[in-house]
Design an enzyme around this catalytic site. Structure first.
Site, mmCIF file in Angstrom:
data_model
loop_
_atom_site.group_PDB
_atom_site.id
_atom_site.type_symbol
_atom_site.label_atom_id
_atom_site.label_comp_id
_atom_site.label_asym_id
_atom_site.label_seq_id
_atom_site.Cartn_x
_atom_site.Cartn_y
_atom_site.Cartn_z
ATOM 1 N N ASP A 199 0.968 -1.231 -0.017
ATOM 2 C CA ASP A 199 0.047 -0.044 0.035
ATOM 3 C C ASP A 199 0.930 1.385 0.001
ATOM 4 O O ASP A 199 1.051 1.951 0.976
ATOM 5 C CB ASP A 199 -0.868 0.051 1.142
ATOM 6 C CG ASP A 199 -1.884 1.166 1.145
ATOM 7 O OD1 ASP A 199 -1.903 2.053 0.313
ATOM 8 O OD2 ASP A 199 -2.896 1.234 2.080
ATOM 9 N N ASN A 204 1.526 6.734 3.327
ATOM 10 C CA ASN A 204 2.307 5.584 4.360
ATOM 11 C C ASN A 204 3.860 5.908 4.119
ATOM 12 O O ASN A 204 4.536 5.013 4.459
ATOM 13 C CB ASN A 204 1.809 4.286 3.548
ATOM 14 C CG ASN A 204 0.400 4.153 3.854
ATOM 15 O OD1 ASN A 204 0.010 4.731 4.926
ATOM 16 N ND2 ASN A 204 -0.078 3.265 3.072
ATOM 17 N N ASP A 218 1.835 1.299 7.699
ATOM 18 C CA ASP A 218 0.914 0.580 6.985
ATOM 19 C C ASP A 218 1.381 -0.666 6.118
ATOM 20 O O ASP A 218 0.874 -0.275 4.980
ATOM 21 C CB ASP A 218 -0.081 1.413 6.453
ATOM 22 C CG ASP A 218 -0.936 2.295 7.353
ATOM 23 O OD1 ASP A 218 -1.018 2.232 8.691
ATOM 24 O OD2 ASP A 218 -1.576 3.440 7.041
#
Length: 273
Positions: A199, A204, A218
């Protein structure tokens, strides 16, 4: 994570209710909400915890899309193998939901106001950070997969639950279901697998005060895949967060020439799965 078809996730602009279990886990201290998403998940900063600040991520029960146990496992593995990621302090679940507590890291998200105002610096740093992650983690030792074949099955599962073309990003809504299936079935050769973030959207990536990459957060879907499975989405996310014109800076920061075919494939896979 964000696209036109994904649940909205963002830095909160107003008050966020602290779940009872989170209040209990943090001793009732004053918490700072730092992230919320459309599935009901939230992340809080616990600046006054001892011996050092930490973050607590919360997911209410009945939210299978957000698996904090899987994220805790992957974070611990990545940390053990030298990746710049948060250290897991605790995780657990009860009838109300699940939680993940990590040590605070230096730096702030690449979508903090400072970096929204300096997208050139941020986009290059996102690419540089991905290169560090991909170069650091050992593919041969990674027990997790993020393969295209597995993600195609997730797409089929979404279809069975009623998802369809109306929920796809506008870039893909012109495709028929048959067209989409045919394109997804034509998986690019996996010539140079890496351990992907899973992701790699702009939020992030953490940056230091000078705009250099410091860490990733994450990593709940971390696993072995084509590096373009990360790169295509990291660059796409610059459009959602900064506007158009910055995606090539991600590839520049990574040190790679753009690959239009793989970019197209992995954006379609991301959107539909």
């Amino acid at each position: 994570m964000h696209s036109n078809s994904a649940p909205l996730a963002a830095i909160p602009t107003g008050p966020v209710a602290v779940p009872l279990r989170v209040r209990e886990l943090t001793g009732g201290r004053a918490l700072v909400p730092v992230w919320v998403n459309g599935l009901g998940g939230s992340t809080f900063h616990d600046p006054d915890s001892r011996p050092s600040p930490r973050f607590i991520k919360w997911v209410p029960a009945g939210t299978p899309e957000l698996d904090l146990e899987a994220e805790a496992e992957r974070l611990a593995w990545a940390d053990e193998h030298g990746a710049l990621v948060p250290r897991v302090l605790a995780s657990g679940a009860d009838e109300s939901g699940s939680w993940l507590i990590t040590a605070a890291l230096a730096g702030e998200s690449a979508v903090a106001p400072r970096w929204i105002a300096e997208p050139v610096t941020a986009a290059r740093a996102i690419g540089a950070g991905l290169r560090i992650l991909h170069d650091t983690l050992p593919v041969a030792e990674c027990p997790y997969s993020w393969s295209a074949a597995e993600r195609i099955e997730q797409f089929e599962q979404r279809l069975r639950t009623g998802s369809g073309p109306s929920e796809w990003d506008p870039a893909h809504r012109h495709l028929t279901l048959a067209d989409a299936r045919a394109r997804l079935a034509d998986i690019p050769d996996l010539a140079h697998p890496v351990v992907c973030h899973g992701d790699a959207c702009a939020p992030n990536t953490l940056l230091d005060a000078t705009g250099r990459f410091t860490a990733h957060v994450d990593l709940g879907t971390l696993g072995v895949a084509d590096p373009w499975a990360d790169l295509a989405i990291a660059a796409w996310s610059t459009e959602w967060n900064y506007g158009t014109g910055f995606e090539d800076l991600v590839y520049e920061g990574y040190g790679i020439e753009r690959d239009p075919a793989r970019i197209s494939y992995y954006r379609l896979l991301w959107d539909l799965s």
